[in-house]
Motif scaffolding. Structure first.
Motif, PDB file in Angstrom:
ATOM      1  N   CYS A  73       0.855  -1.188   0.000  1.00  0.00           N
ATOM      2  CA  CYS A  73       0.000   0.000   0.000  1.00  0.00           C
ATOM      3  C   CYS A  73       0.889   1.236   0.000  1.00  0.00           C
ATOM      4  O   CYS A  73       1.938   1.257   0.666  1.00  0.00           O
ATOM      5  CB  CYS A  73      -0.876   0.036   1.246  1.00  0.00           C
ATOM      6  N   VAL A  74       0.445   2.253  -0.735  1.00  0.00           N
ATOM      7  CA  VAL A  74       1.184   3.509  -0.800  1.00  0.00           C
ATOM      8  C   VAL A  74       0.251   4.609  -0.302  1.00  0.00           C
ATOM      9  O   VAL A  74      -0.833   4.804  -0.866  1.00  0.00           O
ATOM     10  CB  VAL A  74       1.612   3.807  -2.258  1.00  0.00           C
ATOM     11  N   THR A  75       0.651   5.284   0.774  1.00  0.00           N
ATOM     12  CA  THR A  75      -0.202   6.321   1.345  1.00  0.00           C
ATOM     13  C   THR A  75       0.354   7.711   1.042  1.00  0.00           C
ATOM     14  O   THR A  75       1.543   7.972   1.255  1.00  0.00           O
ATOM     15  CB  THR A  75      -0.339   6.125   2.866  1.00  0.00           C
ATOM     16  N   VAL A  76      -0.540   8.538   0.513  1.00  0.00           N
ATOM     17  CA  VAL A  76      -0.167   9.927   0.205  1.00  0.00           C
ATOM     18  C   VAL A  76      -0.795  10.807   1.292  1.00  0.00           C
ATOM     19  O   VAL A  76      -2.002  10.710   1.539  1.00  0.00           O
ATOM     20  CB  VAL A  76      -0.711  10.316  -1.189  1.00  0.00           C
ATOM     21  N   ASP A  77       0.028  11.633   1.971  1.00  0.00           N
ATOM     22  CA  ASP A  77      -0.506  12.440   3.074  1.00  0.00           C
ATOM     23  C   ASP A  77      -0.081  13.908   2.921  1.00  0.00           C
ATOM     24  O   ASP A  77       0.491  14.290   1.897  1.00  0.00           O
ATOM     25  CB  ASP A  77      -0.062  11.856   4.426  1.00  0.00           C
ATOM     26  N   LEU A 124       5.238   3.626   2.220  1.00  0.00           N
ATOM     27  CA  LEU A 124       5.097   2.330   1.546  1.00  0.00           C
ATOM     28  C   LEU A 124       4.963   1.266   2.622  1.00  0.00           C
ATOM     29  O   LEU A 124       5.851   1.108   3.468  1.00  0.00           O
ATOM     30  CB  LEU A 124       6.331   2.084   0.673  1.00  0.00           C
ATOM     31  N   ARG A 125       3.837   0.540   2.590  1.00  0.00           N
ATOM     32  CA  ARG A 125       3.558  -0.437   3.649  1.00  0.00           C
ATOM     33  C   ARG A 125       3.520  -1.844   3.073  1.00  0.00           C
ATOM     34  O   ARG A 125       2.927  -2.084   2.019  1.00  0.00           O
ATOM     35  CB  ARG A 125       2.214  -0.112   4.298  1.00  0.00           C
ATOM     36  N   MET A 143       3.881  -5.666   7.750  1.00  0.00           N
ATOM     37  CA  MET A 143       3.210  -4.417   8.123  1.00  0.00           C
ATOM     38  C   MET A 143       4.209  -3.280   8.337  1.00  0.00           C
ATOM     39  O   MET A 143       3.868  -2.235   8.904  1.00  0.00           O
ATOM     40  CB  MET A 143       2.303  -4.605   9.342  1.00  0.00           C
ATOM     41  N   GLU A 144       5.441  -3.505   7.916  1.00  0.00           N
ATOM     42  CA  GLU A 144       6.474  -2.473   8.050  1.00  0.00           C
ATOM     43  C   GLU A 144       6.160  -1.299   7.119  1.00  0.00           C
ATOM     44  O   GLU A 144       5.702  -1.496   5.990  1.00  0.00           O
ATOM     45  CB  GLU A 144       7.827  -3.090   7.672  1.00  0.00           C
ATOM     46  N   GLN A 145       6.407  -0.090   7.616  1.00  0.00           N
ATOM     47  CA  GLN A 145       6.156   1.103   6.796  1.00  0.00           C
ATOM     48  C   GLN A 145       7.451   1.885   6.625  1.00  0.00           C
ATOM     49  O   GLN A 145       8.181   2.076   7.591  1.00  0.00           O
ATOM     50  CB  GLN A 145       5.122   1.994   7.472  1.00  0.00           C
TER      51      GLN A 145
END
Ligand code: GAP
Length: 445
Positions: free
Chosen positions: A403-407, A418-419, A424-426
């Motif tokens: 998963c890629v989170t944009v904040d 990047l998770r 579950m490492e980010q």
């Protein structure tokens, strides 16, 4: 120390089957067919995620069998075939199951599967066994009763044998070489069941590998090993995969030797794929029946011979079910149970999910840019609804590896989170490096 017994294993496995079946329905992998009309006899439809995953399974087979080799070519033959093909192949005569009816409760069974006792009512009083042909028969042409009889193929293999000369000539191949096919096959199974394990309509992935007769034993061993490794590479645990060499009395009518690759399904080890040494049975039978030459003229010896065939024959839908069962896992996150599919990235229907932390345009805009960047190389999803924790769980449950989170920080530093699904490492990573990092992780998997 608590010891787990075989029956504990079966119970927990049955629970896994229920959980996976329900996940498949709930998340759009596999639906019962014609459900709004009450369903249709062990027939299934593949939903958005299932259609993609099935495609990935087939693509992985094609990649390893056709793309990464120079001695195998592809073929896509017709599903409908004339009776002559199935007479020559032996299917009209021998592709049958012995059927009996219980005289007490009228249930119909395969005689070879019931041990002399009706599984429904326990009676031992049956009708005489009748041979039931498993092929679907239909009419080609518009006038009922006047069209030509046609059969839906029960295996893709015969379309390969009937095209042997066409393919060998046009592709300029010579033994040892193979012809690969993927496609639907149909069998009027008497006892379909166990979800998509045995259905009347299913997909096969079959390789017919043509070899000089003297080399057939070597190639047979080679393909048993190569196919075994394929399942391991894609996530089937070694403890749940075995090779089962068929006893001579259990061999199909065409086979000189068969090794089944079996997965430990919830009900026990059962067939994923059969690797058979078919000798020259098929080419000789079709040559005799059609009057066409189906042999290979070896320039180096000045002699013609009929190649022998080694056939690894797998089920795509059945393999997908095994990959789903093997991938299903539960762990605990913050005291809550997390259900996840530890799918190999090549099989996962979504490889990267892009998650904007907020629906605000200043976040969603850049997130869509990241999506467009990654869509070039990966199967992507874009999910902007609910809390980030819920979105991670949703992706874990369908097997999304990353998963890629944009904040809001992304707007400042050009980085995203990047998770990893399993650990579950980010990590924080620059958008500019994202594609290369994801490809590195793919190569490492
Ligand atoms: N050409 C050889 C052949 O068809 P098979 O063992 O009858 O051999 C090959 O079929 C594979 O096709 C099986 O190992 C299984 O994975 C798949 N298969 C066969 N019948 C099936 C069914 N009714 N439903 C789902 N998959 C099936």
């Amino acid at each position: 120390m608590a010891m787990s017994s075989e029956s504990d294993h079966v119970d927990s496995q049955n629970e896994t089957l229920e959980k996976v079946t329900s996940l498949c329905k709930r998340r759009g992998f596999i639906f019962p067919s014609a459900e709004i009309y009450g369903g249709f006899r062990s027939t299934y439809d593949y939903g958005p995620l299932g259609a993609q995953m099935l495609r990935n399974v087939k693509q992985e087979w094609w990649r390893s069998i056709v793309q990464l080799r120079d001695d195998v070519v592809g073929l896509d033959a017709a599903i409908l075939g004339p009776p002559a093909v199935w007479a020559a192949s032996g299917h009209l005569e021998t592709f049958t199951d012995p059927l009996v009816d219980c005289k007490s409760c009228n249930e119909r069974w395969r005689e070879d599967k019931i041990d002399g006792v009706c599984p429904k009512c326990g009676s031992t009083d049956f009708t005489e066994a009748r041979a039931f042909n498993l092929m679907f028969k239909t009419q080609a042409g518009p006038v009922e009763g006047e069209g030509a009889t046609a059969y839906l193929r029960p295996e893709t293999a015969q379309g390969t044998f009937t095209n042997f000369a066409n393919v060998m000539t046009t592709s300029r191949k010579k033994p040892p070489f193979g012809i690969a096919q993927i496609g639907k096959s149909f069998r009027n199974e008497i006892t379909p069941g166990n979800f998509v394990f045995r259905t009347r309509e299913f997909e096969q992935m079959e390789l017919e590998f043509f070899v000089p007769p003297a080399d057939s034993a070597t190639w047979y061993d080679y393909w048993v090993e190569a196919r075994y490794e394929w399942y391991l590479r894609l996530g089937i645990p070694e403890a749940d995969l075995r090779k089962n060499v068929a006893a001579p009395e259990d061999l199909a009518h065409y086979s000189l030797g068969t090794t089944d690759l079996e997965y430990r399904f919830p009900w026990g080890f059962d067939e994923l794929e059969g690797v058979a040494n078919r000798g020259d049975y098929d080419l000789s039978a079709h040559a005799r029946a059609s009057g066409e030459k189906l042999d290979y003229f070896d320039q180096s010896t000045g002699e013609a011979y009929t190649p022998h065939v080694i056939e690894p024959a797998a089920g795509a839908t059945r393999a997908m079910m095994a990959f789903l069962l093997a991938a299903y896992a539960e762990d605990s996150v913050g005291g809550e149970v997390r259900a996840l599919l530890r799918l190999h990235w090549r099989l996962a229907p979504i490889q990267v999910a892009v998650l904007p932390l907020s629906k605000k345009p200043e976040i969603e805009g850049p997130a869509r840019e990241v999506l467009a960047l990654l869509q070039q190389d990966f199967l992507c999803d874009f999910d902007a609804t609910q809390s980030i924790g819920k979105r991670y769980r949703r992706q874990d449950e369908v097997g999304t590896p990353w998963c890629v989170t944009v904040d809001f920080d992304t707007l400042e530093d050009g980085c995203v989170t990047l998770r990893d699904r399993d650990s579950m490492e980010q990590v924080r990573i620059a958008i500019a490096d994202l594609r290369v990092e994801l490809k590195r992780r793919c190569d490492a998997a």
